[in-house]
Design a protein around this motif. Structure first.
Motif, PDB file in Angstrom:
ATOM      1  N   VAL A  14       0.821  -1.211   0.000  1.00 56.06           N
ATOM      2  CA  VAL A  14       0.000   0.000   0.000  1.00 56.06           C
ATOM      3  C   VAL A  14       0.854   1.260   0.000  1.00 56.06           C
ATOM      4  CG1 VAL A  14      -1.680   1.325   1.350  1.00 56.06           C
ATOM      5  CG2 VAL A  14      -1.938  -1.146   1.141  1.00 56.06           C
ATOM      6  N   VAL A  15       1.987   1.235   0.702  1.00 56.46           N
ATOM      7  CA  VAL A  15       2.781   2.449   0.897  1.00 56.46           C
ATOM      8  C   VAL A  15       3.737   2.696  -0.269  1.00 56.46           C
ATOM      9  CG1 VAL A  15       2.631   2.243   3.405  1.00 56.46           C
ATOM     10  CG2 VAL A  15       4.615   1.346   2.228  1.00 56.46           C
ATOM     11  N   ASP A  19       8.487   5.552   1.447  1.00 54.68           N
ATOM     12  CA  ASP A  19       7.962   5.681   2.808  1.00 54.68           C
ATOM     13  C   ASP A  19       8.390   4.495   3.667  1.00 54.68           C
ATOM     14  OD1 ASP A  19       6.694   7.846   1.727  1.00 54.68           O
ATOM     15  OD2 ASP A  19       4.681   7.246   2.304  1.00 54.68           O
ATOM     16  N   TYR A  24       1.091   0.458  12.165  1.00 50.29           N
ATOM     17  CA  TYR A  24      -0.133   0.252  11.400  1.00 50.29           C
ATOM     18  C   TYR A  24      -1.160  -0.431  12.289  1.00 50.29           C
ATOM     19  CZ  TYR A  24       1.705  -4.454  11.046  1.00 50.29           C
ATOM     20  OH  TYR A  24       2.200  -5.695  11.355  1.00 50.29           O
ATOM     21  N   TYR A  40      -1.669   6.825   5.798  1.00 48.89           N
ATOM     22  CA  TYR A  40      -2.501   6.131   4.821  1.00 48.89           C
ATOM     23  C   TYR A  40      -3.799   5.719   5.498  1.00 48.89           C
ATOM     24  CZ  TYR A  40       1.605   5.763   1.797  1.00 48.89           C
ATOM     25  OH  TYR A  40       2.686   6.039   1.002  1.00 48.89           O
ATOM     26  N   THR A  44      -6.174   6.322   0.693  1.00 47.58           N
ATOM     27  CA  THR A  44      -5.773   7.726   0.628  1.00 47.58           C
ATOM     28  C   THR A  44      -4.443   7.945   1.340  1.00 47.58           C
ATOM     29  OG1 THR A  44      -8.099   8.387   0.641  1.00 47.58           O
ATOM     30  CG2 THR A  44      -6.494  10.087   1.166  1.00 47.58           C
ATOM     31  N   ARG A  45      -3.514   8.621   0.650  1.00 51.21           N
ATOM     32  CA  ARG A  45      -2.220   8.981   1.235  1.00 51.21           C
ATOM     33  C   ARG A  45      -2.253  10.465   1.584  1.00 51.21           C
ATOM     34  NH1 ARG A  45       2.866  11.217  -0.035  1.00 51.21           N
ATOM     35  NH2 ARG A  45       4.602  10.104   0.947  1.00 51.21           N
TER      36      ARG A  45
END
Length: 153
Positions: A14-15, A19, A24, A40, A44-45
């Motif tokens: 996802v990242v 990054d 998480y 995140y 959405t970032r």
């Protein structure tokens, strides 16, 4: 005993490659991931310099951006996400100074550091002031120049 806390592949994919995952947590709508550069929320970032604040309640995390957008994530077990959000948002702020403009109120001058070490300044006018008023904007710009000079920025 677990010696290394490996980041699951679902989180790593996802990242952004630049990054570094700090922490998480998984909620019913997906992962909330705090990295060194962004938060995140689902898909959405949000770079840290665009996050104005994070608010926690029994339903989870609500994030408000500097543009006034709001995002919400359900997180029954937030882990270290609250601390990471607080620390990263605070770390992005370089200058946070209130300046009175006239008898009606003033403006908060906020400088935030971007991922590429640029400074982004924002004006946060008191609620009773009209940010579109050209006279107030001129006073705020003058205050910004004085603030930049005093901080050497």
């Amino acid at each position: 005993m677990k010696l290394f806390n490996r980041v699951p592949a679902k989180v790593r994919t996802v990242v952004a490659p630049t990054d570094r995952v700090l922490t998480y947590a998984e909620g019913p709508d997906g992962y909330v991931i705090a990295t060194d550069r962004a938060l995140y929320l689902g898909g959405t970032r949000l770079p840290w310099f665009q996050v104005d604040r994070g608010v926690w309640d029994e339903k989870g995390l609500t994030v408000v951006t500097t543009a006034g957008e709001s995002y919400h994530a359900l997180l029954p077990e937030p882990g270290r996400i609250p601390e990471a959000v607080r620390e990263r948002v605070t770390a992005s702020i370089v200058v946070n100074q209130y300046v009175p403009l006239d008898v009606r109120g003033g403006v908060r001058l906020v400088a935030r550091k971007t991922d590429d070490d640029r400074m982004i300044w924002e004006f946060v006018f008191d609620a009773e002031l009209d940010p579109a008023d050209p006279g107030l904007r001129a006073l705020a710009e003058q205050a910004l120049e004085e603030t930049r000079r005093s901080f050497g920025i």
